[in-house]
Design a protein around this motif. Structure first.
Motif, short mmCIF file in Angstrom:
data_model
loop_
_atom_site.label_atom_id
_atom_site.label_comp_id
_atom_site.label_asym_id
_atom_site.label_seq_id
_atom_site.Cartn_x
_atom_site.Cartn_y
_atom_site.Cartn_z
N ARG A 155 85.78 26.83 -66.67
CA ARG A 155 86.27 26.55 -67.89
C ARG A 155 84.80 27.07 -68.43
O ARG A 155 84.97 26.79 -69.64
N ARG A 156 84.11 25.94 -68.62
CA ARG A 156 82.90 25.21 -69.59
C ARG A 156 81.91 27.17 -68.95
O ARG A 156 81.46 27.66 -70.21
N TRP A 157 81.94 27.49 -68.11
CA TRP A 157 81.32 28.80 -67.80
C TRP A 157 81.72 29.82 -68.73
O TRP A 157 81.47 30.60 -69.43
N ALA A 158 83.26 29.98 -68.83
CA ALA A 158 84.31 30.71 -69.98
C ALA A 158 84.21 30.72 -71.23
O ALA A 158 83.92 31.12 -71.92
N HIS A 159 84.28 29.57 -71.39
CA HIS A 159 83.59 29.28 -73.02
C HIS A 159 82.24 29.44 -73.54
O HIS A 159 82.46 30.38 -74.65
N SER A 160 81.43 29.57 -72.29
CA SER A 160 79.92 29.54 -72.87
C SER A 160 80.28 30.92 -73.52
O SER A 160 79.34 31.86 -74.37
N ARG A 161 80.65 32.18 -72.01
CA ARG A 161 80.57 33.15 -72.12
C ARG A 161 81.18 34.14 -73.12
O ARG A 161 80.56 35.31 -73.81
N GLY A 162 82.09 32.99 -73.73
CA GLY A 162 83.05 33.82 -74.99
C GLY A 162 81.71 33.50 -76.35
O GLY A 162 82.24 34.01 -77.01
N VAL A 163 81.22 31.98 -76.48
CA VAL A 163 80.28 32.16 -77.48
C VAL A 163 79.17 32.91 -77.76
O VAL A 163 78.68 33.54 -78.91
N ALA A 164 78.98 32.97 -76.20
CA ALA A 164 77.79 34.41 -76.07
C ALA A 164 78.02 35.92 -76.99
O ALA A 164 77.47 36.64 -77.36
N ALA A 165 79.76 36.19 -76.70
CA ALA A 165 79.76 37.13 -76.86
C ALA A 165 79.94 37.62 -78.45
O ALA A 165 80.07 38.29 -79.10
N ARG A 166 80.46 36.08 -79.09
CA ARG A 166 81.17 36.29 -80.29
C ARG A 166 79.11 36.71 -81.22
O ARG A 166 79.35 36.29 -81.82
N ALA A 167 78.53 35.86 -80.45
CA ALA A 167 77.15 35.53 -80.74
C ALA A 167 76.42 37.52 -80.90
O ALA A 167 75.78 37.27 -81.64
N ASP A 227 80.39 28.71 -81.43
CA ASP A 227 80.87 27.26 -80.65
C ASP A 227 82.36 27.62 -81.16
O ASP A 227 82.81 26.61 -80.70
N MET A 228 82.21 26.79 -82.41
CA MET A 228 83.35 25.97 -83.40
C MET A 228 84.61 27.60 -83.53
O MET A 228 85.74 26.51 -84.03
N THR A 229 84.05 28.90 -83.43
CA THR A 229 85.21 29.68 -82.44
C THR A 229 85.64 30.46 -81.61
O THR A 229 86.12 31.64 -81.42
N PRO A 277 88.61 33.36 -78.75
CA PRO A 277 88.77 33.32 -80.20
C PRO A 277 89.73 32.30 -80.38
O PRO A 277 90.58 32.55 -80.45
N THR A 278 88.64 32.16 -81.81
CA THR A 278 89.92 31.04 -82.53
C THR A 278 88.92 30.56 -83.65
O THR A 278 88.44 31.23 -84.22
N THR A 279 89.55 29.92 -84.76
CA THR A 279 89.68 29.68 -85.42
C THR A 279 89.13 28.18 -85.89
O THR A 279 88.89 27.32 -84.62
N SER A 280 87.89 27.52 -86.32
CA SER A 280 87.62 26.28 -86.70
C SER A 280 88.54 25.31 -86.73
O SER A 280 88.37 24.06 -86.37
N TYR A 281 88.94 25.38 -87.61
CA TYR A 281 90.20 24.57 -87.41
C TYR A 281 91.01 23.99 -85.99
O TYR A 281 91.15 23.31 -85.64
N ALA A 282 91.38 25.47 -85.58
CA ALA A 282 92.11 25.20 -84.16
C ALA A 282 91.73 24.71 -82.95
O ALA A 282 91.28 23.63 -82.37
#
Length: 189
Positions: free
Chosen positions: A21-33, A129-131, A138-143
């Protein structure tokens, strides 16, 4: 983007099996980048590398202090040829200094890894990271902040930190969105 390919390989080797799950998050953060590349120009590679590496300190083989930004950055600084900005971004991502303070590690983090004096890159990593959810969506910083509070509890170290950091997180996210809109409209250089 040789450093980005290397960063993906390293992060995957450390996170994919023990912490999928941490790896999935990291890949998502990189995609945002990667989506911010037009805004960042020459700094896009630095951001993407930091984004994919930002949580490697959670890897069981690296968890020394239990504070993942510090543990990850300490490992990265031992690797030859890595841009110091990537290491410092990992160490200080998403207002880590506030969490370091909660853990009694602020002086250590500041001494070993001074914050990067580049608001655009710092904000961009906070935004990425925070979206991004723990599953990489993807999400919002609030969520995202609500999710973190739900996972850790409001009175935990992480809960206290994220409540303190929330206004700054939202401000960083807003600045990145303004920059991205301006770039899309052709208003930036």
């Amino acid at each position: 983007m040789a450093v980005v390919g290397w960063a993906y390989e390293l992060a995957e080797s450390l996170l994919a099996e023990p912490l999928p799950r941490r790896w999935a998050h990291s890949r998502g953060v990189a995609a945002r980048a990667e989506s911010l590349a037009p805004v960042l120009g020459d700094d896009a590679e630095t951001l993407v590398a930091a984004a994919v590496l930002h949580d490697i300190g959670y890897a069981p083989v690296m968890a020394v202090t239990g504070f993942h930004p510090l543990d990850g950055a300490r490992h990265l600084r031992m690797l030859p040829g890595l841009d110091e900005r990537v290491v410092r971004l990992v160490a200080n991502h998403s207002f880590a200094l506030l969490e370091a303070e909660e853990r009694g590690l602020r002086e250590t983090l500041e001494a070993e890894f001074p914050q990067l004096d580049d608001e655009v890159l710092v904000d961009a990593l906070v935004y990425c990271d925070m979206t991004t959810t723990p599953d990489g969506s993807p999400t919002t910083s609030y969520a995202r902040i609500d999710e973190i509070l739900g996972r850790y509890g409001t009175d935990s170290v992480v809960g206290r930190f994220i409540r303190r950091a929330a206004p700054s997180i939202h401000e960083s996210v807003a600045r990145v969105r303004v920059r991205a809109r301006a770039d899309a409209a052709g208003l930036t250089a």
